[in-house]
Scaffold this active site. Structure first.
Site, PDB file in Angstrom:
ATOM      1  N   ASP A   6       0.835  -1.209   0.000  1.00 26.26           N
ATOM      2  CA  ASP A   6       0.000   0.000   0.000  1.00 26.26           C
ATOM      3  C   ASP A   6       0.874   1.266   0.000  1.00 26.26           C
ATOM      4  O   ASP A   6       0.614   2.217  -0.745  1.00 26.26           O
ATOM      5  CB  ASP A   6      -0.912  -0.023   1.242  1.00 26.26           C
ATOM      6  CG  ASP A   6      -1.723   1.249   1.384  1.00 26.26           C
ATOM      7  OD1 ASP A   6      -2.690   1.424   0.617  1.00 26.26           O
ATOM      8  OD2 ASP A   6      -1.386   2.084   2.253  1.00 26.26           O
TER       9      ASP A   6
ATOM     10  N   LYS B 139       1.218   4.365  -2.979  1.00 28.69           N
ATOM     11  CA  LYS B 139       1.163   5.809  -2.727  1.00 28.69           C
ATOM     12  C   LYS B 139       2.473   6.489  -3.145  1.00 28.69           C
ATOM     13  O   LYS B 139       2.466   7.593  -3.697  1.00 28.69           O
ATOM     14  CB  LYS B 139       0.859   6.058  -1.252  1.00 28.69           C
ATOM     15  CG  LYS B 139      -0.543   5.570  -0.863  1.00 28.69           C
ATOM     16  CD  LYS B 139      -0.705   5.430   0.647  1.00 28.69           C
ATOM     17  CE  LYS B 139      -2.124   4.992   1.030  1.00 28.69           C
ATOM     18  NZ  LYS B 139      -2.219   4.601   2.456  1.00 28.69           N
TER      19      LYS B 139
END
Lengths: 434, 434
Positions: A202, A206
């Site tokens: 994750d 980003k």
């Protein structure tokens, strides 16, 4: 009063938060910007469950996302489905109709961003994505607009609330990773399958989005060198603390001599730095621009409310562009290849934290430092921990000066073959944030 | 490639920084947004001094600001003169021609903002003012756009680099206010006449701007209850430290039950809070929004480069509005009176730090706590410091629970009349930032 008609796809936690936030502050927003946000349609596979929010009068709630997208009652499509499957089809369908899209979907943008933004450009649509990195922190707006005059040299960021919560609680409560993870799962701070978070994926999504934005060329999560936090032990956290550091899962986005470093690692950072004080589920983005110098943006990185706040800001940007007839006022991802690709991972320079379990005998340090010296790795400090009770082996913690990744890996390989070294050595990067 | 033609009034430190920044990153900015910033004219009373920057080719440098404003070669007027005199005339002249203005002038906006923005509205012009608070930190954009969906409950901000530098160095080097101030003046961190900074006026200007922005009604520096940092002693800093606090000059902007608190005070804040780690010339703005929760924005609050970065961002916003035909896309200061004015200063609630010098005899605490109790002020902690050597008096430090300002002032008045209390009591607010 002008209005903006919103179609919401995905009526989960964040979707319900958005409905709530617009109900609460819609009038205030209208006073501020002259445009009233109105949700006209909601699509979700589950149209039965009670989300605990009051639906706006006249809203159509059904399972037909494609009908929502095509509806003349929808001017902007808010995609809160997540993932790279159906969400991609929804966004493509909206863009093909020239409708602007607001999304919080980092996995999708980090995987298919190039293709989606090309489609948006072709059809005159727009994609807004503030909630895709840093949750409620308006850090994408800061990077894209607030720092538009700056060449970004480096970004260090804490971008995953779950990991930061686990590492914070491990330190504050002196408990192991597995224990804290279980508790976080029970409390809803971590997923049943936590791998996207704790393995760093994750954060890498980003990081890829932020890097593409500031460097003006496309990066995907595949370009990111990823290590998660499973190998961080309570001992490492304590040793780091005693040496003046905290261990954080850090996204590192750097430009050096025309090449880009993109990595996600558990890293030692100074306890006294601003990033060192980012605890719990909070996120922060530390940015060094060539004109502005160091800036930092801090806030909740996830959750119903924080994410709604970012989605709302995007909706208003889209609304103003529509109502003032200036769609694509500012290109989202202007691409101008000016860098020569990624830095070879072997060539990455950093300081290192090395923890070894060595037999408690004289001469151990001579052996280890000899091997490090052979690879031109210079030692900054050594700590040999005394264990309580008589033990056959003791931990040795070495902080190095700057060294090449390849040299360090080669030295480590040799060190781990020494008979006096037990178990697997542990290696983390040190980032001094200066 | 589209262009934006900039007229710069005020060729001082920041003006020179802007010329430098555009020279350095103008092409990059153009790649990002499609508009190339070009300085066409510069006006300053001094057109002789060498600013150490290369002037762009063809730029007109003269002393005639009014000619610059009227020139067809100037589309946006950047005012970097400062003060409330000539700067006001320049901005008015530009607005009367419908030309957008970018300014860093906090004193002017905090004094005549209402009138200037009314003029802008009347004439269809715009005023951008990112550099007027928080220097290089894009905090005005964050408040105005990034958090547009939030009702702002409170802002705590460190907005003056000079004061923060002085307080930081007093603590780190254990030196007195006067000593550090002198050194800061020698190093250029403080003005020869430091009163605007150390007496809190500059912070109050910035607080008035932020408050007007987030609450949608006009406040001026006259609405701000101001205390500067001259009364902060090294001893207070040390006592605060031993109790877990730092002393910072804090701008406090709060809404409570429909009324607004606006104050600038030296305040005790938790050492472990994010704001507690903002040291040196850095600024930070801590914002609590009803949806997003707590966010924080951090960076350099002043200086040639940081201010240029903010001015550049404004220029690009104006440029995009001009080139995309969407001037006033987002109203700058939408005014919608929803609050019932300021909280009466007497009614302000806070915790307090109280330092007394008392005669070293038994029974002193009984007397002091008796008076506090009479005014319903509850004590959270008391520390009586032992002095080295035999002294006739000792310092007593009291932290209170929440109390009304008026009650505290009345108690203090009574306490200072006690014979056992020597000299003037010292009183600071405590802000727990929760």
């Amino acid at each position: 009063m002008q209005q903006i008609k919103i179609g919401l796809i995905g009526f989960g936690t964040v979707g319900a938060g958005l409905v709530d936030s617009i109900g609460k502050n819609g009038d205030l927003i209208a006073k501020r910007c002259g445009v009233l946000p109105i949700i006209t349609r909601i699509a979700d596979l589950d149209i039965v469950s009670d989300r605990g929010v009051t639906l706006p009068e006249g809203v159509v709630l059904d399972t037909d996302a494609m009908a929502l997208i095509a509806s003349p009652d929808v001017e902007v499509v808010v995609e809160l489905v997540g993932g790279t499957g159906a969400a991609k089809q929804f966004i493509e369908a909206a863009l093909k109709l020239g409708k602007p899209v607001v999304t919080a979907n980092k996995a999708l943008l980090a995987t298919h961003g190039e293709q989606l933004f090309a489609l948006a450009k072709e059809k005159g649509g727009e994609i807004y994505f503030e909630a895709s990195a840093g949750g409620g922190i308006p850090c994408i707006k800061a990077l894209r607009e607030g720092l538009i005059g700056n060449r970004i040299k480096e970004i260090y960021a804490i971008l995953n609330g779950t990991c930061n919560y686990i590492l914070s609680v491990m330190e504050s409560d002196s408990r192991d990773f597995e224990q804290v993870l279980k508790e976080a799962q029970a409390a809803g701070y971590a997923e049943a399958d936590p791998s996207m978070d704790v393995d760093g994926v994750d954060t890498a999504h980003k990081a890829a989005i932020l890097a593409s934005l500031v460097f003006g060329q496309w990066f995907t999560a595949d370009d990111v060198d990823i290590d998660g936090i499973r190998q961080v032990t309570l001992n490492d956290i304590h040793y780091a603390a005693s040496l003046g550091y905290k261990i954080k899962l850090l996204a590192i986005i750097k430009e050096r001599a025309g090449r880009i470093q993109l990595s996600v690692n558990p890293s030692l950072i100074p306890r006294r730095s601003m990033l060192g004080h980012v605890n719990g589920v909070y996120n922060a983005v530390w940015v060094n621009g060539d004109i502005v110098g160091t800036t930092l943006y801090y806030g909740r990185g996830a959750g119903r409310e924080a994410t709604s706040s970012a989605v709302l800001a995007d909706i208003i940007d889209v609304a103003l562009n529509l109502r003032r007839n200036c769609s694509n006022r500012l290109p989202a991802f202007p691409i101008f290849k000016q860098y020569q690709g990624l830095i070879n991972k072997d060539e990455l320079l950093s300081r290192f934290y090395l923890r070894l379990q060595v037999i408690d005998q004289p001469g151990m340090l001579a052996i280890i430092s000899g091997i490090l010296g052979k690879y031109k790795i210079s030692i900054a400090s050594v700590t040999q921990k005394e264990e309580i009770g008589e033990k056959a082996s003791v931990p040795m913690i070495i902080l190095t000066h700057q060294a090449k990744n390849r040299d360090m890996r080669m030295a480590l390989n040799e060190i781990s073959q020494e008979k006096c070294v037990l178990g697997e050595p542990v290696l983390f990067h040190i980032e001094d944030l200066d």
